[in-house]
Motif scaffolding. Structure first.
Motif, short mmCIF file in Angstrom:
data_model
loop_
_atom_site.label_atom_id
_atom_site.label_comp_id
_atom_site.label_asym_id
_atom_site.label_seq_id
_atom_site.Cartn_x
_atom_site.Cartn_y
_atom_site.Cartn_z
N GLY A 193 -12.96 8.55 -5.58
CA GLY A 193 -11.75 7.78 -5.27
C GLY A 193 -10.98 8.38 -4.10
N ASP A 194 -10.88 9.73 -4.07
CA ASP A 194 -10.22 10.39 -2.94
C ASP A 194 -10.92 10.06 -1.63
N LEU A 195 -12.25 10.12 -1.67
CA LEU A 195 -13.04 9.87 -0.46
C LEU A 195 -12.90 8.42 0.00
N ILE A 196 -12.94 7.50 -0.94
CA ILE A 196 -12.82 6.08 -0.59
C ILE A 196 -11.45 5.80 0.02
N LYS A 197 -10.39 6.36 -0.57
CA LYS A 197 -9.04 6.17 -0.01
C LYS A 197 -8.99 6.66 1.43
N ASP A 198 -9.59 7.81 1.69
CA ASP A 198 -9.59 8.36 3.05
C ASP A 198 -10.37 7.47 4.01
N ILE A 199 -11.53 7.02 3.58
CA ILE A 199 -12.36 6.16 4.44
C ILE A 199 -11.63 4.87 4.75
N ILE A 200 -10.97 4.27 3.77
CA ILE A 200 -10.22 3.03 4.00
C ILE A 200 -9.07 3.27 4.97
N ALA A 201 -8.35 4.38 4.80
CA ALA A 201 -7.24 4.70 5.71
C ALA A 201 -7.75 4.89 7.14
N GLU A 202 -8.89 5.57 7.27
CA GLU A 202 -9.47 5.79 8.60
C GLU A 202 -9.90 4.46 9.24
N GLN A 203 -10.50 3.58 8.44
CA GLN A 203 -10.91 2.28 8.96
C GLN A 203 -9.70 1.43 9.35
N LYS A 204 -8.65 1.48 8.55
CA LYS A 204 -7.42 0.74 8.86
C LYS A 204 -6.84 1.23 10.18
N HIS A 205 -6.81 2.53 10.37
CA HIS A 205 -6.31 3.10 11.62
C HIS A 205 -7.15 2.63 12.81
N MET A 206 -8.47 2.64 12.65
CA MET A 206 -9.37 2.21 13.72
C MET A 206 -9.14 0.73 14.05
N ILE A 207 -8.96 -0.10 13.05
CA ILE A 207 -8.70 -1.52 13.27
C ILE A 207 -7.40 -1.71 14.04
N GLU A 208 -6.36 -0.98 13.65
CA GLU A 208 -5.08 -1.07 14.37
C GLU A 208 -5.24 -0.66 15.82
N GLN A 209 -5.98 0.40 16.06
CA GLN A 209 -6.20 0.85 17.43
C GLN A 209 -6.96 -0.20 18.25
N LEU A 210 -7.96 -0.81 17.64
CA LEU A 210 -8.73 -1.84 18.33
C LEU A 210 -7.88 -3.08 18.60
N GLU A 211 -7.02 -3.44 17.64
CA GLU A 211 -6.13 -4.59 17.84
C GLU A 211 -5.18 -4.34 19.01
N HIS A 212 -4.65 -3.12 19.10
CA HIS A 212 -3.76 -2.76 20.23
C HIS A 212 -4.53 -2.81 21.54
N TYR A 213 -5.74 -2.34 21.52
CA TYR A 213 -6.58 -2.33 22.72
C TYR A 213 -6.87 -3.76 23.19
#
Length: 145
Positions: free
Chosen positions: A119-139
């Protein structure tokens, strides 16, 4: 990519454990109190096993044993897979998937310094993916941030 050490620094280094001679009842009670699904089994500070809800279900309930009369050492898993602070979250997910386990003790040398769950790992992976999506949307939108 985040390391297990970085993940522990953000989530905390709390370690909940049982001793081999504790009763299974005591171990399950501690799991319930702490809201965790597994405990490290420590003997004089050394990691000697893991006990999980799955161990309890398969080795106590299904065998008709009493949790108050069965010791942790009687049902604990002695083949312990573990990780180190320098390993990545992705590396841990591979180990946990291949070994079909839900918890990994984190060792620094021979010292147990924390525990990570799937569960800890999944939360981290989801947060990392969310951050990447936000960065791509800004780009894509042409933001200069």
């Amino acid at each position: 990519m985040i390391t297990v050490g970085e993940l522990l620094d953000s989530k905390g280094h709390s370690i909940w454990s049982a001793a081999p001679d504790d009763t299974v009842f005591e171990a399950i009670k501690l799991m319930d109190e702490k809201g965790v699904g597994a405990l490290a089994v420590l003997n004089d500070g050394a990691l000697v096993g893991m006990i999980s809800e799955r161990d309890y279900a398969r080795r106590v309930i299904l065998k008709g044993r009493s949790s108050k009369n069965t010791t942790v050492k009687d049902i604990m898993s002695t083949q312990v897979y573990y990780t180190f602070p320098s390993q990545t979250v992705d590396d841990c997910m591979v180990v946990m998937s291949e070994r079909r386990i839900r918890h990994l003790p984190v060792l620094k040398g021979d010292e147990l310094i924390g525990m990570v769950s799937v569960g800890d790992l999944i939360k981290d992976i989801i947060a990392e993916q969310k951050h990447m999506i936000e960065q791509l949307e800004h780009y894509i939108a042409g933001d200069e941030t």
